[in-house]
Motif scaffolding. Structure first.
Motif, mmCIF file in Angstrom:
data_model
loop_
_atom_site.group_PDB
_atom_site.id
_atom_site.type_symbol
_atom_site.label_atom_id
_atom_site.label_comp_id
_atom_site.label_asym_id
_atom_site.label_seq_id
_atom_site.Cartn_x
_atom_site.Cartn_y
_atom_site.Cartn_z
ATOM 1 N N ILE A 102 0.838 -1.200 0.000
ATOM 2 C CA ILE A 102 0.000 0.000 0.000
ATOM 3 C C ILE A 102 0.874 1.252 0.000
ATOM 4 N N CYS A 103 1.920 1.256 0.810
ATOM 5 C CA CYS A 103 2.827 2.415 0.850
ATOM 6 C C CYS A 103 3.492 2.631 -0.501
ATOM 7 N N GLU A 104 3.792 1.558 -1.189
ATOM 8 C CA GLU A 104 4.442 1.665 -2.495
ATOM 9 C C GLU A 104 3.467 2.095 -3.591
ATOM 10 N N ARG A 105 2.276 1.531 -3.607
ATOM 11 C CA ARG A 105 1.325 1.751 -4.699
ATOM 12 C C ARG A 105 0.301 2.849 -4.430
ATOM 13 N N LEU A 106 -0.052 3.051 -3.161
ATOM 14 C CA LEU A 106 -1.081 4.033 -2.798
ATOM 15 C C LEU A 106 -0.571 4.950 -1.687
ATOM 16 N N PRO A 107 0.587 5.560 -1.868
ATOM 17 C CA PRO A 107 1.193 6.324 -0.771
ATOM 18 C C PRO A 107 0.344 7.496 -0.294
ATOM 19 N N GLN A 108 -0.369 8.137 -1.188
ATOM 20 C CA GLN A 108 -1.170 9.289 -0.760
ATOM 21 C C GLN A 108 -2.296 8.869 0.170
ATOM 22 N N THR A 109 -2.828 7.687 -0.054
ATOM 23 C CA THR A 109 -3.877 7.171 0.840
ATOM 24 C C THR A 109 -3.317 7.011 2.249
ATOM 25 N N ARG A 132 11.474 -11.232 9.101
ATOM 26 C CA ARG A 132 10.560 -11.126 7.945
ATOM 27 C C ARG A 132 9.663 -9.906 8.092
ATOM 28 N N VAL A 133 9.143 -9.702 9.285
ATOM 29 C CA VAL A 133 8.257 -8.565 9.541
ATOM 30 C C VAL A 133 9.056 -7.266 9.459
ATOM 31 N N ALA A 134 10.241 -7.256 10.047
ATOM 32 C CA ALA A 134 11.091 -6.055 10.035
ATOM 33 C C ALA A 134 11.469 -5.660 8.615
ATOM 34 N N THR A 135 11.749 -6.642 7.764
ATOM 35 C CA THR A 135 12.105 -6.363 6.369
ATOM 36 C C THR A 135 10.956 -5.670 5.651
ATOM 37 N N ASN A 136 9.739 -6.163 5.853
ATOM 38 C CA ASN A 136 8.589 -5.535 5.218
ATOM 39 C C ASN A 136 8.310 -4.144 5.789
ATOM 40 N N ALA A 137 8.572 -3.954 7.071
ATOM 41 C CA ALA A 137 8.419 -2.626 7.674
ATOM 42 C C ALA A 137 9.418 -1.648 7.041
ATOM 43 N N CYS A 138 10.638 -2.102 6.827
ATOM 44 C CA CYS A 138 11.649 -1.255 6.165
ATOM 45 C C CYS A 138 11.212 -0.886 4.757
ATOM 46 N N TRP A 139 10.634 -1.848 4.047
ATOM 47 C CA TRP A 139 10.143 -1.592 2.687
ATOM 48 C C TRP A 139 9.050 -0.521 2.716
ATOM 49 N N ALA A 140 8.150 -0.600 3.688
ATOM 50 C CA ALA A 140 7.088 0.401 3.806
ATOM 51 C C ALA A 140 7.698 1.785 4.057
ATOM 52 N N PHE A 141 8.657 1.871 4.985
ATOM 53 C CA PHE A 141 9.333 3.149 5.254
ATOM 54 C C PHE A 141 10.040 3.678 4.013
ATOM 55 N N SER A 142 10.715 2.803 3.297
ATOM 56 C CA SER A 142 11.423 3.200 2.085
ATOM 57 C C SER A 142 10.459 3.779 1.053
ATOM 58 N N SER A 143 9.329 3.115 0.881
ATOM 59 C CA SER A 143 8.333 3.590 -0.079
ATOM 60 C C SER A 143 7.785 4.956 0.316
#
Length: 150
Positions: A102-109, A132-143
């Motif tokens: 969602i952070c990557e594709r719909l960041p404004q939302t 695994r969870v931490a990696t996805n959290a980092c991806w969300a922050f990056s996005s």
């Protein structure tokens, strides 16, 4: 038992990829079929919760963002709560992955949502979770950082 668990994981991953491809091909037409399934996120069985969250995460790329805006808006508080509190590591991992998509594709939302501070706090807590969870959290922050920077 390990063989069976591995087979189930492979099957679930393949189903997720199929749903992603269907969403990319059928676009908005897939949304009314997936949203009722995604509403099972409160189910008592972790497998149902995981599948419900995964189903929504799989369709984030494909439909018009305007079509997904309201369902995403409604799911964000639930995903944040589940990321922080769900007893199942698999569900927390899938929540983090879905929030990353969602952070990557719909960041404004995400950025306009009233729960954005709760989301950031939950993602920060997730950095201390399973890798695994931490990696996805980092991806969300990056996005989110990419969108905020541009």
């Amino acid at each position: 038992k390990q063989w069976y668990q591995r087979r189930v994981a492979i099957t679930a991953g393949a189903a997720g990829v199929c749903l992603m491809l269907i969403a990319q091909c059928c676009m908005d037409n897939v949304v009314p079929h997936v949203i009722p399934f995604a509403e099972h996120i409160g189910h008592a069985d972790w497998r149902f919760r995981d599948a419900a969250v995964m189903s929504f995460g799989c369709i984030v790329d494909g439909p018009d963002p305007k079509t997904l805006n309201q369902p995403t808006w409604n799911l964000i508080p639930h995903l944040v709560h589940m990321l922080k509190t769900d007893s199942s590591l698999a569900v927390r991992d899938t929540c983090a992955w879905t929030l990353g998509r969602i952070c990557e594709r719909l960041p404004q939302t995400i950025l306009q949502h009233p729960s954005v501070n709760d989301l950031v706090a939950a993602l920060l807590l997730s950095l201390e979770n399973d890798p695994r969870v931490a990696t996805n959290a980092c991806w969300a922050f990056s996005s989110l950082a990419e969108v905020s920077h541009s």
